[in-house]
Structures are given as structure tokens and as C-alpha cells.
Scaffold this motif. Structure first.
Motif, PDB file in Angstrom:
ATOM      1  N   ASP A 231       5.318  -2.447   8.229  1.00 36.03           N
ATOM      2  CA  ASP A 231       4.375  -1.572   8.771  1.00 36.03           C
ATOM      3  C   ASP A 231       3.327  -1.611   7.761  1.00 36.03           C
ATOM      4  OD1 ASP A 231       3.371   0.509  10.486  1.00 36.03           O
ATOM      5  OD2 ASP A 231       4.664   2.178   9.343  1.00 36.03           O
ATOM      6  N   LEU A 232       1.908  -1.200   8.399  1.00 36.19           N
ATOM      7  CA  LEU A 232       0.753  -0.833   7.631  1.00 36.19           C
ATOM      8  C   LEU A 232       0.308   0.607   7.904  1.00 36.19           C
ATOM      9  CD1 LEU A 232      -1.566  -2.333   6.065  1.00 36.19           C
ATOM     10  CD2 LEU A 232      -2.567  -2.271   8.490  1.00 36.19           C
ATOM     11  N   PHE A 233       0.347   1.204   6.665  1.00 37.58           N
ATOM     12  CA  PHE A 233      -0.190   2.674   6.771  1.00 37.58           C
ATOM     13  C   PHE A 233      -1.225   2.934   5.692  1.00 37.58           C
ATOM     14  CE2 PHE A 233       3.673   2.241   4.683  1.00 37.58           C
ATOM     15  CZ  PHE A 233       3.730   3.086   3.480  1.00 37.58           C
ATOM     16  N   MET A 234      -1.818   4.005   5.983  1.00 33.04           N
ATOM     17  CA  MET A 234      -2.786   4.604   4.838  1.00 33.04           C
ATOM     18  C   MET A 234      -2.378   5.617   3.722  1.00 33.04           C
ATOM     19  SD  MET A 234      -6.281   7.118   5.815  1.00 33.04           S
ATOM     20  CE  MET A 234      -6.839   5.763   7.006  1.00 33.04           C
ATOM     21  N   PRO A 246     -15.533   7.004  -2.048  1.00 31.11           N
ATOM     22  CA  PRO A 246     -13.970   6.818  -2.203  1.00 31.11           C
ATOM     23  C   PRO A 246     -13.507   6.168  -0.783  1.00 31.11           C
ATOM     24  CG  PRO A 246     -14.593   9.051  -2.196  1.00 31.11           C
ATOM     25  CD  PRO A 246     -15.820   8.304  -2.193  1.00 31.11           C
ATOM     26  N   PHE A 247     -12.287   5.348  -1.007  1.00 30.92           N
ATOM     27  CA  PHE A 247     -11.601   4.908   0.162  1.00 30.92           C
ATOM     28  C   PHE A 247     -10.141   5.056  -0.038  1.00 30.92           C
ATOM     29  CE2 PHE A 247     -11.812   1.359  -2.646  1.00 30.92           C
ATOM     30  CZ  PHE A 247     -10.334   0.854  -2.717  1.00 30.92           C
ATOM     31  N   TYR A 248      -9.594   5.052   1.223  1.00 37.39           N
ATOM     32  CA  TYR A 248      -8.010   5.284   1.219  1.00 37.39           C
ATOM     33  C   TYR A 248      -7.503   4.003   1.198  1.00 37.39           C
ATOM     34  CZ  TYR A 248      -8.624   9.887   2.665  1.00 37.39           C
ATOM     35  OH  TYR A 248      -8.917  11.392   2.680  1.00 37.39           O
ATOM     36  N   PRO A 249      -6.705   3.464   0.376  1.00 38.12           N
ATOM     37  CA  PRO A 249      -6.156   2.091   0.165  1.00 38.12           C
ATOM     38  C   PRO A 249      -5.027   2.327   1.289  1.00 38.12           C
ATOM     39  CG  PRO A 249      -5.838   3.104  -1.996  1.00 38.12           C
ATOM     40  CD  PRO A 249      -6.297   4.076  -0.957  1.00 38.12           C
ATOM     41  N   TYR A 250      -4.540   1.035   1.783  1.00 38.01           N
ATOM     42  CA  TYR A 250      -3.642   0.778   3.076  1.00 38.01           C
ATOM     43  C   TYR A 250      -2.371   0.360   2.159  1.00 38.01           C
ATOM     44  CZ  TYR A 250      -6.634   2.281   6.997  1.00 38.01           C
ATOM     45  OH  TYR A 250      -7.530   3.119   7.746  1.00 38.01           O
ATOM     46  N   MET A 267      -1.071  -3.582  -1.558  1.00 36.90           N
ATOM     47  CA  MET A 267      -2.404  -2.717  -1.455  1.00 36.90           C
ATOM     48  C   MET A 267      -3.597  -3.200  -1.013  1.00 36.90           C
ATOM     49  SD  MET A 267      -1.266   0.325  -2.734  1.00 36.90           S
ATOM     50  CE  MET A 267      -2.576   1.333  -3.331  1.00 36.90           C
ATOM     51  N   LEU A 268      -4.096  -2.722   0.208  1.00 40.71           N
ATOM     52  CA  LEU A 268      -5.176  -3.572   0.754  1.00 40.71           C
ATOM     53  C   LEU A 268      -6.239  -2.610   0.812  1.00 40.71           C
ATOM     54  CD1 LEU A 268      -2.562  -5.043   2.067  1.00 40.71           C
ATOM     55  CD2 LEU A 268      -4.045  -5.395   3.826  1.00 40.71           C
ATOM     56  N   SER A 269      -7.477  -3.072   0.810  1.00 40.24           N
ATOM     57  CA  SER A 269      -8.775  -2.334   0.898  1.00 40.24           C
ATOM     58  C   SER A 269      -9.355  -2.400   2.294  1.00 40.24           C
ATOM     59  CB  SER A 269      -9.750  -2.780  -0.086  1.00 40.24           C
ATOM     60  OG  SER A 269     -11.046  -2.071  -0.117  1.00 40.24           O
ATOM     61  N   PRO A 270      -9.877  -1.240   2.674  1.00 39.74           N
ATOM     62  CA  PRO A 270     -10.611  -1.198   3.917  1.00 39.74           C
ATOM     63  C   PRO A 270     -11.941  -1.889   3.684  1.00 39.74           C
ATOM     64  CG  PRO A 270     -10.579   0.708   3.088  1.00 39.74           C
ATOM     65  CD  PRO A 270      -9.949   0.295   2.293  1.00 39.74           C
ATOM     66  N   GLU A 271     -12.371  -2.269   2.694  1.00 42.04           N
ATOM     67  CA  GLU A 271     -13.620  -2.946   2.301  1.00 42.04           C
ATOM     68  C   GLU A 271     -13.630  -4.685   2.621  1.00 42.04           C
ATOM     69  OE1 GLU A 271     -16.544  -0.811  -0.427  1.00 42.04           O
ATOM     70  OE2 GLU A 271     -14.739  -1.032  -1.441  1.00 42.04           O
ATOM     71  N   PRO A 272     -14.743  -4.993   3.167  1.00 37.76           N
ATOM     72  CA  PRO A 272     -15.898  -4.717   3.990  1.00 37.76           C
ATOM     73  C   PRO A 272     -15.579  -4.061   5.341  1.00 37.76           C
ATOM     74  CG  PRO A 272     -15.770  -6.882   4.228  1.00 37.76           C
ATOM     75  CD  PRO A 272     -14.637  -6.576   3.152  1.00 37.76           C
TER      76      PRO A 272
END
Length: 342
Positions: A231-234, A246-250, A267-272
């Protein structure tokens, strides 16, 4: 760089527009489904307006930016309480709401103080936020301040007429919407109604790149009678580097269903962009299987997105990819991780 004077004027207009809207209280006769659009006079960007507050719990005007954001809004409406609430943070939008004093941050109070404004009471304090996919709702930039103030003026204009003319807004079932369009540049511009059909947006492409050598090596590994849950979640808490938004890691979580063994917590980043992040997931799965040195018999996921991303890998490695409403082994680990974040 915007001058201090232009910033002050823009904010003054926004607070004035919010004050007029609060006095009008359009949520007394408008619902979230009474959606209409406002076209930016210079960029032609469409903002689709939805008004909350008929139940008296949360007074707000949300502006969904573009047809894709509009479709995401309707998908959330259709999902209802069973939907994923974090998805609202993945929809590009601007929001003006009326909150209790303690909901505002220091920067909000500073803006109000600088403009000599005073508010008192519950749900009386204007709060303005910008939502970008995967990021913490944040303070407005100048162009957002200007667009939102224009939109709030148009909300007041449309709401007054809608109170007397319930048929003003076409049914969205045929994708037709009332759009407010500025016909003449100037201050203030001249606005008119247009009924426009908003076509369904094309889905954004997701570029997927995998290590072919690693994939071929995995094909030679024995397949074990393991079932993985993926699963992938915020994450519930934002991450911020100095001077950035600031961003929410996934979290990409992979758990062996029967034993509860944690194969991965990435841990994944929503950037870019979210699309870039999603495109990393197939290769991350391959890397973790290569480390484990086995291929599972089955992988369970609950997201249609993950089904689409992992289907080619499942075909190549000959494991079953199944969609499941619940992931019992994974969810107990997820609950523990989220408590640690909180």
C-alpha cells in the motif's frame, strides 16, 4: 518581485471580499454541489467554486483549479464517507474559510493586524490557504491572493441571483457549467455568464522506468508461496526544509500477509509531482524482491492506481496481483507507523 504596496492592496481586497461574503452567508441556500466556474481574466485558468456550510459546521469557499481538480472533487463526492479523506490534499485548490481564532497561525494574525482589521466570535476569522498535491495547505502567493479575491466577488454576485433563480446553474451531469468570464479588462472588469461544456480531462501520463537486468534476474528466482500486501499512503505530519513549502511524505509499505514481516517501509516525496513519485513504485518493488531473493505467489493491493502500476510487473514475474478491500497484515503495521508519526 511584487511591491509592498501591491501586496497590501491585494490582501485588502481579499479581506474585503471575504467580509462581504460572510455577511451574505450564501451557504444558507447553496450546497457543495452548486458548482460554477470563474475564468481568470489574464491566464484563462478556470476555478470551480463549491460552497460549504449549509450544516453550520464549517463555512468555506473552495476553488478547484482546472477540470482535473473538478473531476477529483466529484469523485470525492461520489465516494462519500467511505472515500479516502487524504485525497482532498491531492487536489489543487484555493480555500477561504471562517474559523475560530485559535485555528489561525502567527502569519495570519500578523496580516490581520497590519491591515487594522478586527474579528470576534466563533467562525468569524477569515483563513486563506493554497492546496497543492501532496503538500501541506499553505499561505497564499500574490497571484493566488488576486485570483481568490476576484472569485469571492463573483461568488457573491452569483449567490444573490441563485437565491431568486434556482435554475441559474445547469446540471453538471452533462458537464455543462455556468462560467463567469471577464469581457473587459480594467478595474473592475465587466463580467458575464457563459454556459460551457467542460470536457473530461486527459489523464496525466506516468513515466515508469525499471531495471531490465534486475527484472530478468528476478525471473530466475524461485517463486515462494508468500502473499504480500502493498500500500501507499500519506504520512499525517508534514516535513519542511528551511525556506520551502512543507510537504507530506508518502509511505510505501510492503508486508508479508501471514507472518506480518515488513519487507519495506520506503519514504517517498511528492516532489516534483505525484506522477513522478508513482512512477518510482514498480522499480522499488523490484529492488525489495531482489534483496529478499524470492518472488511472491500473490500481491494484494487496494488501490486501482497500484493495480495499474504493478500489472506489467506481475505479468513479467508471473505472480497474481489482486485488489482487496482490506489488508489485515499491513493495516496493523500501518496503524503503528501512523501513531509514531503523530
Amino acid at each position: 518581485m511584487a511591491s509592498n504596496r501591491s501586496m497590501l492592496q491585494a490582501w485588502r481586497r481579499l479581506y474585503d471580499a471575504a467580509g462581504r461574503l460572510k455577511d451574505l452567508a450564501p451557504w444558507e441556500w447553496m450546497t457543495e454541489a452548486d458548482v460554477f466556474g470563474v475564468q481568470h481574466p489574464e491566464t484563462s485558468v478556470l476555478g470551480f467554486v463549491s460552497i460549504m456550510g449549509m450544516l453550520g459546521e464549517h463555512y468555506a469557499v473552495t476553488v478547484y483549479l482546472g477540470p482535473e481538480a473538478l473531476d477529483q472533487f466529484w469523485a470525492l463526492q461520489q465516494a462519500g464517507p467511505s472515500g479516502n479523506p487524504e485525497r482532498v490534499l491531492e487536489i489543487p485548490q484555493l480555500q477561504a474559510s471562517f474559523e475560530n481564532r485559535d485555528m489561525l497561525r502567527k502569519q495570519d494574525h500578523d496580516l490581520i493586524k497590519q491591515r487594522g482589521l478586527k474579528f470576534r466570535g466563533r467562525q468569524a476569522w477569515p483563513l486563506f490557504r493554497s492546496f497543492r498535491p501532496g503538500f501541506v495547505p499553505w499561505f497564499l502567493e500574490l497571484h493566488e491572493v488576486q485570483f481568490l479575491s476576484l472569485i469571492l466577488d463573483q461568488v457573491s454576485e452569483v449567490a444573490v441571483r441563485l437565491q431568486d433563480r434556482a435554475t441559474l446553474l445547469p446540471s453538471p451531469d452533462e458537464r455543462h457549467y455556468l462560467i463567469r468570464v471577464a469581457q473587459q479588462a480594467g478595474d473592475p472588469p465587466i463580467w458575464e455568464d457563459r454556459i460551457q461544456q467542460i470536457p473530461a480531462p486527459e489523464p496525466k501520463p506516468i513515466a515508469i522506468s525499471v531495471d531490465v537486468e534486475m527484472l530478468n534476474a528476478l525471473k530466475r528466482l524461485p517463486q515462494q508461496r508468500h502473499t504480500l500486501e502493498l500500500d501507499l499512503f500519506m504520512a499525517p505530519s508534514g516535513v519542511q526544509e528551511k525556506g520551502t513549502r512543507p510537504f507530506y511524505p508518502y509511505i510505501l509499505l510492503i508486508v508479508e500477509a501471514r507472518s506480518g514481516y515488513i519487507l519495506a517501509t520506503d519514504m517517498l516525496s511528492p516532489e516534483p509531482s505525484l506522477e513522478t513519485m508513482w512512477g518510482e513504485i514498480p522499480q522499488r518493488l523490484l529492488s525489495h524482491l531482489a534483496q529478499a531473493e524470492w518472488v511472491p505467489k500473490t500481491i494484494h493491493v487496494r488501490s486501482p492506481l497500484l493495480v495499474g502500476l504493478l500489472a506489467p510487473i506481475a505479468e513479467e514475474l508471473d505472480f497474481q496481483l489482486k485488489s482487496a478491500r482490506t489488508l489485515p497484515g499491513l493495516d496493523s503495521v500501518r496503524e503503528f507507523l501512523l501513531e509514531r508519526f503523530m
